[in-house]
Structures are given as C-alpha cells and as structure tokens.
Design an enzyme around this catalytic site. Structure first.
Site, PDB file in Angstrom:
ATOM      1  N   SER A 556      33.631 -39.607 -10.508  1.00  0.00           N
ATOM      2  CA  SER A 556      34.401 -39.121  -9.288  1.00  0.00           C
ATOM      3  C   SER A 556      34.374 -39.944  -8.042  1.00  0.00           C
ATOM      4  CB  SER A 556      33.470 -37.823  -8.646  1.00  0.00           C
ATOM      5  OG  SER A 556      33.711 -37.391  -7.565  1.00  0.00           O
ATOM      6  N   TYR A 569      25.337 -33.902  -5.576  1.00  0.00           N
ATOM      7  CA  TYR A 569      26.648 -34.324  -6.478  1.00  0.00           C
ATOM      8  C   TYR A 569      26.946 -35.783  -6.488  1.00  0.00           C
ATOM      9  CZ  TYR A 569      31.308 -33.921  -8.485  1.00  0.00           C
ATOM     10  OH  TYR A 569      32.457 -34.272  -9.161  1.00  0.00           O
TER      11      TYR A 569
END
Length: 679
Positions: A556, A569
């Site tokens: 990500s 996350y």
C-alpha cells in the site's frame, strides 16, 4: 440460414458418438456425410462431402468444424495420386477440392471419407476396437468376433493410401458394415446417417462383449506385493508432494502444466506384474502417442517407499528417459525430420499413487492423461484375449515427427505471456484479488482462487472457465494448515505454483488510543503473518520445482506514507513492504523474484472498502462515503481514480516476462501521491 439436412444429421450423430468415451477418445476420429446442394456459381446441383476438419472434438462438433469439399474433384485426385511415397502431397491437394470457403481445414483422413463408396462414414477410436487392432493375432480375432461383416485392414499410417485401401476392401466385401484398422481403430459406413451410426455402435459394442466373454480374469498378471493403491488420504498426500518435483523434471525443456489422476484402472494397472513390460511397449493408436509420447516414465519402487527415496529414483529415471528418448529420435530421424521437440516424459506413472500427465496447458495435460487411460484399457483388452502388440517403433516415430503434424503445430497461435504458469492469488474472491485473477488468466495462467469466502472463490473460478483454467480453495491465511492445503490443491490441480500474489487483507482504521491489542493482532495476523506463511509455502513449492518463480505483495501507499488514524493497517503494510526486500534478498539464488505493488484509494470494487474501511476513511476526511473515490483522485498528481484493474496491470507488468531482471521493487499504483514517492 438453416443447416443442410445432411449436415444437421451429421452433427447430431457426431455429438452423440463423441459424448460417450466408449466410442472414441477426445478429439479422436472423424465423421462425414455426402449430399447434394446447389452450386451458387452455376445454379446447378453439386455433390458435396462434409467431414470433420483437422482438430476439434466430435462431442462438441459444430458446423464451423466441418470441411466442405466437392466430391467430383476429391475423387479425381486418384488420377493424379503420385504413390504412397509422396502421399503427404495430397493434403495440399484437398484445398483445391473445397466448396466455396470450404470451412475447416481438411484432415489427413479426408480421403477415407471421400473415396469409400458410402454416403456416411464414421472413423472412431474406441478402446474395444483398438484392443482388437493391437492384439498380436488381431486379424484372426476380428474374424472370430464379427465373421465377414467387419473386415481387417493391415496397419498403414493415416493418409491417402489408407483411404484407397479401405475403399478397395469395402468394394471387395459388399456384406461388410465396417473394418478394424490394424494398430489404429475402426471405420464404419452406411447408406444413411442412422445406418452408419448403428453400424459403428454395433462394432464397438460387439467388440466390448467379445473381450468380456473371451477375456481372462487377470490380463495384467498377478498382483505385485507392495504395489497396490495407498489409502486415499495417503495417496493424495504423496501425490501432492511429488507433483512439483515431477513438474519441474517434465519442464526441463519447456515449462509444462500438470494433471493428476488416481482412477481405479490406473491404480489396478500399476498394481500388477505385467505393467513394466506393457508400459515399455508404448501406445499404438496415432492419437494416443501424439499426446502421451512414445512411452511413459514408470517409477520402479513399491507404493510405500520413503518419499525421499522415490524422489531420488524419479530423478534418476528422468535422466535415463531423456537419454533413451534422444536415442529413439536419433535412431529414426532423417535429414528432413522436424527437430526434436523435447525429451521429457508426458506421462509419469507412480505405483500406489496414480498418473501424472503434462502439457502446454491444463487441457492438454488432462487430455494426455485421458489418452493414456485409453491406452491402459486397450492393453487390458488385448492382453485379455491375446497379447498386446502395438505398431513398430519406427512407425510411431513417423507419426510423432510427421511433417504434417509439424505444420499443424506451426499453425497454432503464439502462446500468451503467462502460458504454462500457475498462479495462486489470496483474497481473490473479490476486489483487487479478483481483478488480478482475471488478468492473469487472460494472459494464459492457470489460477488458484484462494479466499476465506468459499462461495466467492467458486464463483470467480467459474467465471474464469472452470477446472482447466481455475480452481477455488478456501484459505484463511492465518491458518498454516489451510495454507498448506491450498498449495497441495494447486499441486494436484496444476502440478505446482509459479506465481503467488499476497493480496488477502482487512483494514482497521482507528486513532492510536482507540486501537486495541486485538485490533493490532488481527491486522498483523492476516497481512503480516499471513503473507509470511503464504510466501514460505510458495518458496517451498517453487524450490522443489526448480522453475524460478514470482511472489508479489499487494502492499500500500501507506507502507511509506504516514497518515492519521491508521496505526495498525499502515504498520502492517510497512511490514509487508520489508518482507518484499528480505525475501528478494534470500530467494534470488533460486531464481525467485519478489516484488510489491503499492496501491492507494482503490474504492470501487474493493472488498475492504465495502466492509467498513470506506466509511471509516470517509469519516476521517469529513466527506460522504460515496465521494471517497473522487476525493482520493483529486489529491493525486494525475487526478485519476485508481481501480482494481490498475493494480492487476501492475502485477502483470512484474510477472509477464519483460522484467525478468527485477526483484525487490515496489511499484506505486496511486495516480501520483508525492508524499509516497519511494526513496
């Protein structure tokens, strides 16, 4: 436009015959019909032959698979036939007999259908018929089985001369309804489509009954101690362990896809004393050994031999097989023979376990296994009433390295970039993973759809084309046993794995003080620990295969960008990003490349965003959830929204063959986020 009545009847008959494996093998044989139509160029009637063209399968034959030829021109070829030494030239002459565009390319068997004096002809490859055709005293047995209603035709390679032979035999035997072709198959004929089909089925079923009534109880000899089938669970476990090793060996010359079967006839064959002798004799019907090679590789150890001993012996036997195959080629090749196409086996037989077959794609591998099962059935029938005596090795070579077969291979389309590659994608039941699975399959890969949601995984596998293209497995990436089971399923379905995409994940978006230890552990269990476990199993399989490989992490933008309310996350994504670097450094010596993709703002189609992450991020930014994709797009340099397909494009770019010297790389797919530029 309505089908010509004869064409409609021919297609219906072909589909009925081809849908029953007792009648013919996959893509085996051909059927034809003759009839009168109007020639649009003259307005006058013209006699035509409709015959199954080169390639294709009777069970699924359509009008597009038929060649249409003018009978007058086809039969006039007899007057210019230059003789058996030059009979291959007649295939090109068929093109001058086509009616209009002619439909499919005429096959080598066209002469059989056009020269035989019958309005309808069926040439088939039933196991029962080939058993008689390959028996040492096949001509005598054919007479005993059928009397004078079915005539013996000595072996001749398919072609124009065989058509002439059958035509002459039919003319000399007006009482006959068909013939057994030595070493090959059967041909039946009739005045109507119904009569022809009835005659073909009569030959097949009568031969089946003859073999059953006359056959001895143990055609493969006495049982071999220790060679019987292992219990099913143990058998599948052993097969999954052997499959990557065997696939690597079978891919020495060109990467192959694998198929495994442990059906009762295969296990019974390998459990009895005569299987080494019979396997060494090879197959006989031209369709068989074109797909199975001249003979299989057979492990000569009992079923319960230690796994490491079996692997070591298989490697020795593979080296011997390659030497023997090269010698076979050298014995028979002439100056104008095609180059050797590879010396690896297409069929590997392991007593107590089953049969592994290999091909350029899953369908080819599966069909090769089906053809060797046909060969086992043929051997059983021939040995039951006589002894199995296939055609001479030199004749096998003439067909395997036939210039006409070589020309057919050259007409095949170029393989896609990921042809013969096997991919496993986690979290592939939806969102980014689903898009990746679709892209990899479109580029030629076989894909294992791994997802926690079994229904979603099954639906995606079905979308991709079913078992020859994709299989579904249920996999919780936090569970070591489920991950191991997923890779075993891949080994049994396709022979192993070459390309793994770590995509499974969840997203928990909370401020630091609201993030619980449970949140942290769950986030890290799924993405950090899960990716580690999947990559470890992937590396184990890839090293066993010795075929290089790719591991791709869907990380990500958050792996390098610090944003608010995202501690669990983003920290997990940073963990994944460094796994890429660590594994690239460790696995490079095995030719395994490890790279990553850093997406951002993939809202539409994303399972993560739909599961609550979107609402959380929208609240963080103070916008409506349905505006989130637009919000992310506007903060990028390109002002473009990122979709799952864009992430899939990056995965393909990394694995499609152009970046063969790239490992340890992260590709941003975020439409340009300056704060996430890699440094």
């Amino acid at each position: 436009m309505a089908l010509h009545p004869e064409v409609a009847a021919l297609l219906a008959r072909s589909n009925r015959l081809g849908s029953d494996p007792r009648n013919t093998n996959y893509a085996g044989g051909n059927t034809s019909a003759q009839g009168t139509d109007t020639d649009p160029a003259t307005g006058r009637p013209v006699e035509l032959l409709w015959v199954k063209g080169s390639g294709g399968d009777l069970g699924t034959l359509t009008e597009n698979g038929l060649a249409a030829l003018r009978l007058d021109r086809l039969r006039s070829l007899v007057d210019v036939y230059p003789g058996v030494e030059r009979e291959d030239e007649m295939v090109a002459a068929f093109d001058y007999c086509l009616h209009g565009r002619g439909g499919a390319a005429p096959s080598i068997d066209t002469a059989m259908h056009g020269l035989v004096d019958a309005a309808h002809v069926d040439h088939l490859h039933p196991d029962s018929g080939i058993a008689l055709a390959t028996a040492a005293d096949g001509e005598k047995l054919t007479a005993e089985c059928f009397g004078d209603t079915v005539v013996w035709v000595p072996w001749r390679r398919p072609g124009f001369q065989l058509g002439l032979d059958i035509a002459a035999i039919k003319e000399a035997n007006p009482q006959a309804v068909g013939c057994v072709l030595g070493g090959h198959g059967i041909t039946a004929w009739g005045a109507t489509s119904e009569e022809c089909e009835a005659n073909a089925l009569h030959i097949i079923r009568t031969a089946e009954g003859f073999l059953a009534d006359r056959g001895k109880a143990q055609p493969f000899g006495p049982a071999l101690d220790g060679y019987g089938p292992l219990p099913e669970d143990e058998r599948r476990e052993r097969a999954a362990a052997l499959a990557p090793v065997l696939r690597g060996l079978a891919s020495t010359d060109a990467r192959q896809v694998g198929h495994f079967t442990d059906t009762a006839p295969v296990l019974d064959f390998l459990a009895h004393a005569e299987h080494p002798r019979l396997a060494a004799l090879g197959t006989s019907c031209p369709d068989h050994f074109l797909r199975t090679k001249v003979r299989p590789l057979v492990l000569d150890l009992p079923a319960a031999a230690p796994l490491d001993e079996a692997v070591a012996r298989l490697k020795e036997l593979h080296a011997e097989y390659r030497r023997d195959y090269q010698a076979y080629y050298d014995r028979h090749a002439t100056a104008d023979s095609p180059a050797i196409r590879g010396a690896d086996p297409a069929i590997v037989l392991v007593p107590g376990v089953g049969m592994f077959s290999f091909g350029k794609d899953k369908q080819t591998a599966r069909v090769a296994g089906e053809f060797y099962l046909n060969a086992i059935n043929v051997m059983r029938g021939a040995e039951a009433v006589s002894s199995y005596a296939p055609i001479e090795e030199s004749e096998k070579f003439r067909i395997e390295y036939w210039s006409l077969e070589e020309a057919k291979l050259r007409r095949m389309p170029e393989p896609k970039p990921l042809a013969a590659r096997v991919a496993l994608v986690t979290g592939a039941g939806s969102g980014i993973g689903k898009a990746i699975a679709h892209r990899l399959a479109a580029e030629g890969a076989c894909v294992v759809i791994a997802d926690l949601n079994a229904d979603n995984a099954a639906a995606v596998a079905e979308e991709l084309g079913g078992p020859d293209k994709a299989v579904a497995v249920t996999a919780n990436v936090t569970d070591e046993e489920q991950i191991a089971a997923a890779f075993k399923a891949a080994a049994l379905a396709f022979g192993g794995v070459d390309l793994v995409v770590n995509n499974a994940g969840i997203s928990i978006s909370k401020p630091l003080l609201e993030t619980t230890a449970k949140d942290w552990d769950l986030q890290h269990d799924i993405m950090a620990r899960g990716s580690f476990l999947v990559s470890r199993e992937a590396a184990r399989t890839m090293i066993e295969q010795n075929l290089d490989g790719d591991i791709v992490y869907i990380a990500s933008k958050n792996a390098v960008f610090a944003g608010p309310n995202n501690i669990a996350y983003s920290a997990t994504k940073a963990d994944q990003a460094h796994q890429v670097r660590l594994l690239a450094a460790e696995l490079g010596e095995h030719g395994i490349r490890v790279n990553g993709v850093n997406p951002d703002g993939v809202v539409r189609g994303s399972g993560i965003f739909a599961a609550g992450w979107g609402a959380q991020r929208a609240a963080t930014y103070g916008i409506e959830e349905d505006k989130l994709g637009e919000f992310y797009a506007q903060r990028t340099l390109l002002k473009r929204e990122v979709l799952p397909e864009h992430v899939a494009n990056a995965v393909f770019a990394l694995t499609g063959g152009d970046l063969t010297h790239t490992t340890g790389l992260h590709i941003p797919v975020d439409a340009g986020v300056a704060a996430a530029f890699l440094r």
